[in-house]
Write a protein that holds these residues in place. Sequence first.
Motif, PDB file in Angstrom:
ATOM      1  N   ILE A  40      -2.580  -6.395  -8.800  1.00 46.59           N
ATOM      2  CA  ILE A  40      -2.965  -6.284  -7.384  1.00 46.59           C
ATOM      3  C   ILE A  40      -3.368  -7.645  -6.832  1.00 46.59           C
ATOM      4  N   VAL A  41      -4.159  -8.366  -7.612  1.00 45.00           N
ATOM      5  CA  VAL A  41      -4.648  -9.681  -7.194  1.00 45.00           C
ATOM      6  C   VAL A  41      -3.489 -10.675  -7.075  1.00 45.00           C
ATOM      7  N   ALA A  42      -2.614 -10.709  -8.077  1.00 42.86           N
ATOM      8  CA  ALA A  42      -1.484 -11.654  -8.052  1.00 42.86           C
ATOM      9  C   ALA A  42      -0.514 -11.333  -6.910  1.00 42.86           C
ATOM     10  N   ARG A  43      -0.288 -10.057  -6.662  1.00 42.19           N
ATOM     11  CA  ARG A  43       0.619  -9.637  -5.583  1.00 42.19           C
ATOM     12  C   ARG A  43       0.060 -10.085  -4.228  1.00 42.19           C
ATOM     13  N   THR A  44      -1.241  -9.860  -4.039  1.00 46.91           N
ATOM     14  CA  THR A  44      -1.886 -10.240  -2.786  1.00 46.91           C
ATOM     15  C   THR A  44      -1.893 -11.752  -2.613  1.00 46.91           C
ATOM     16  N   MET A  45      -2.244 -12.468  -3.686  1.00 49.62           N
ATOM     17  CA  MET A  45      -2.324 -13.926  -3.610  1.00 49.62           C
ATOM     18  C   MET A  45      -0.955 -14.533  -3.309  1.00 49.62           C
ATOM     19  N   THR A  46       0.087 -13.952  -3.875  1.00 48.17           N
ATOM     20  CA  THR A  46       1.445 -14.428  -3.607  1.00 48.17           C
ATOM     21  C   THR A  46       1.734 -14.409  -2.110  1.00 48.17           C
ATOM     22  N   GLY A  89       3.114  -1.985  -4.540  1.00 48.28           N
ATOM     23  CA  GLY A  89       2.861  -2.009  -3.098  1.00 48.28           C
ATOM     24  C   GLY A  89       1.410  -2.110  -2.691  1.00 48.28           C
ATOM     25  N   GLN A  90       0.495  -2.259  -3.660  1.00 45.41           N
ATOM     26  CA  GLN A  90      -0.936  -2.316  -3.334  1.00 45.41           C
ATOM     27  C   GLN A  90      -1.391  -3.760  -3.113  1.00 45.41           C
ATOM     28  N   PHE A  91      -2.130  -3.951  -1.999  1.00 43.25           N
ATOM     29  CA  PHE A  91      -2.605  -5.274  -1.604  1.00 43.25           C
ATOM     30  C   PHE A  91      -4.075  -5.206  -1.202  1.00 43.25           C
ATOM     31  N   LEU A  92      -4.741  -6.334  -1.307  1.00 43.89           N
ATOM     32  CA  LEU A  92      -6.098  -6.480  -0.799  1.00 43.89           C
ATOM     33  C   LEU A  92      -6.014  -7.035   0.623  1.00 43.89           C
ATOM     34  N   ILE A  93      -6.658  -6.334   1.545  1.00 43.32           N
ATOM     35  CA  ILE A  93      -6.594  -6.707   2.958  1.00 43.32           C
ATOM     36  C   ILE A  93      -7.996  -6.986   3.479  1.00 43.32           C
ATOM     37  N   ASP A 114     -11.009  -7.634   6.529  1.00 44.82           N
ATOM     38  CA  ASP A 114     -11.430  -6.828   7.680  1.00 44.82           C
ATOM     39  C   ASP A 114     -10.670  -7.203   8.956  1.00 44.82           C
ATOM     40  N   LYS A 115      -9.946  -8.328   8.900  1.00 43.61           N
ATOM     41  CA  LYS A 115      -9.110  -8.740  10.038  1.00 43.61           C
ATOM     42  C   LYS A 115      -7.656  -8.305   9.863  1.00 43.61           C
ATOM     43  N   GLY A 116      -7.413  -7.511   8.802  1.00 50.44           N
ATOM     44  CA  GLY A 116      -6.070  -6.994   8.581  1.00 50.44           C
ATOM     45  C   GLY A 116      -5.104  -7.988   7.969  1.00 50.44           C
ATOM     46  N   LYS A 117      -5.636  -9.060   7.365  1.00 50.12           N
ATOM     47  CA  LYS A 117      -4.788 -10.094   6.775  1.00 50.12           C
ATOM     48  C   LYS A 117      -4.826 -10.016   5.247  1.00 50.12           C
ATOM     49  N   TYR A 118      -3.825 -10.615   4.606  1.00 49.92           N
ATOM     50  CA  TYR A 118      -3.860 -10.712   3.147  1.00 49.92           C
ATOM     51  C   TYR A 118      -5.084 -11.520   2.740  1.00 49.92           C
ATOM     52  N   PHE A 120     -14.043  -8.379  -5.089  1.00 54.93           N
ATOM     53  CA  PHE A 120     -13.704  -8.603  -3.673  1.00 54.93           C
ATOM     54  C   PHE A 120     -14.398  -7.538  -2.819  1.00 54.93           C
ATOM     55  N   PRO A 121     -15.743  -7.599  -2.760  1.00 48.56           N
ATOM     56  CA  PRO A 121     -16.508  -6.542  -2.090  1.00 48.56           C
ATOM     57  C   PRO A 121     -16.253  -6.450  -0.589  1.00 48.56           C
ATOM     58  N   LYS A 122     -15.704  -7.507  -0.007  1.00 54.14           N
ATOM     59  CA  LYS A 122     -15.478  -7.506   1.442  1.00 54.14           C
ATOM     60  C   LYS A 122     -14.015  -7.255   1.808  1.00 54.14           C
ATOM     61  N   ALA A 123     -13.213  -6.769   0.850  1.00 53.39           N
ATOM     62  CA  ALA A 123     -11.801  -6.467   1.097  1.00 53.39           C
ATOM     63  C   ALA A 123     -11.540  -5.005   0.819  1.00 53.39           C
ATOM     64  N   ARG A 124     -10.413  -4.499   1.320  1.00 53.65           N
ATOM     65  CA  ARG A 124     -10.054  -3.109   1.019  1.00 53.65           C
ATOM     66  C   ARG A 124      -8.639  -3.054   0.457  1.00 53.65           C
ATOM     67  N   LEU A 125      -8.394  -2.040  -0.345  1.00 49.70           N
ATOM     68  CA  LEU A 125      -7.088  -1.852  -0.979  1.00 49.70           C
ATOM     69  C   LEU A 125      -6.188  -1.060  -0.041  1.00 49.70           C
ATOM     70  N   MET A 126      -4.950  -1.532   0.149  1.00 50.47           N
ATOM     71  CA  MET A 126      -4.006  -0.845   1.030  1.00 50.47           C
ATOM     72  C   MET A 126      -2.627  -0.821   0.397  1.00 50.47           C
ATOM     73  N   LYS A 127      -1.960   0.323   0.456  1.00 54.12           N
ATOM     74  CA  LYS A 127      -0.598   0.441  -0.071  1.00 54.12           C
ATOM     75  C   LYS A 127       0.370   0.222   1.088  1.00 54.12           C
ATOM     76  N   LEU A 128       1.198  -0.809   0.991  1.00 47.68           N
ATOM     77  CA  LEU A 128       2.093  -1.184   2.089  1.00 47.68           C
ATOM     78  C   LEU A 128       3.505  -0.650   1.926  1.00 47.68           C
ATOM     79  N   TYR A 129       3.899  -0.334   0.702  1.00 46.14           N
ATOM     80  CA  TYR A 129       5.213   0.273   0.485  1.00 46.14           C
ATOM     81  C   TYR A 129       5.191   1.084  -0.798  1.00 46.14           C
ATOM     82  N   ASN A 130       6.105   2.044  -0.892  1.00 47.26           N
ATOM     83  CA  ASN A 130       6.192   2.916  -2.062  1.00 47.26           C
ATOM     84  C   ASN A 130       7.108   2.341  -3.134  1.00 47.26           C
TER      85      ASN A 130
END
Length: 285
Positions: free
Chosen positions: A56-62, A108-112, A114-118, A275-285
């Motif tokens: 999840i972390v590597a996917r988001t960081m990419t 498809g899981q990413f850390l987003i 509060d501004k909706g950004k990676y 990452f207490p200030k981020a949320r997990l979001m699935k962007l694709y299946n």
Amino acid sequence: MAPEVAKIKNNEPTITLYRSATGAKESLPLEQYIKGVVAAEIGDKFPMEALKAQAIVARTMTMALIEYENGTRKLHNTDASDNHTEFQAYDPSKITDKISRAVDSTRGQFLISDKGKYVYALFHSASKDKTADITESFPKLKNKAPYLVPVSTNGLKNAPEKYKNWTVQIPRSEIRAIMGNKAGSLDDIRISKKGPSGRALTISAGKASIHASDLREKVGFDRLFSTQLSKVYAKGNYIVFKGSGWGHGAGMEQWGAYTMAKEGKNSSQIISHYFPKARLMKLYN
């Protein structure tokens, strides 16, 4: 949701990758790439939940590096590089069934933010007691990633002995060349300021000062292992650095994730801890 996040909604992106050994440029699906990153960055000896957290972390960081730092386009005209000093480590030859399962189960899981950004989902090997504040590790990201804050961690419990305490000697002439003439003889070199997690923030000598993370970069990440320094002093022709931990210290501590997984925590719990200030979001299946 920010436009760059929305544009991959329901669709797995394809990225371009520079292969440093051959100079070739590959095009491959993001999930396939992440398997090679997890294989190179952490390997399959870690517990499954730690591997899932790493995916999840590597996917988001990419995606954060591609969207907000232009990837490696200036270097190679590609999104990414397999050189860990330029982007992230990548080694498809080390992919195992366990790693594939870890990546597939978080597809498809990413850390987003509060501004909706990676999120700048940084990760490192080992920290002593606390992870780093963004100002300690990457001061240039201070305004981009204020959500990266120190959290308690216990990775040194299971980390290799070499991560727990180390002593590094760098030639005095090399440190003088980095700090400049104003540093004088370096006889009085010292940690002059520490950051929120207790890491060295500033190293001073004579009338010169340098951000500890900049000094580490100039000396070499593979030589000066961390800015979690307990002591810096001159000894003969060398400057001695005593410290602990491994890596820049920000974001997820890999050996901390190992410890949490061994204690029964799942990947979501590991992610939300670091990452207490981020949320997990699935962007694709």
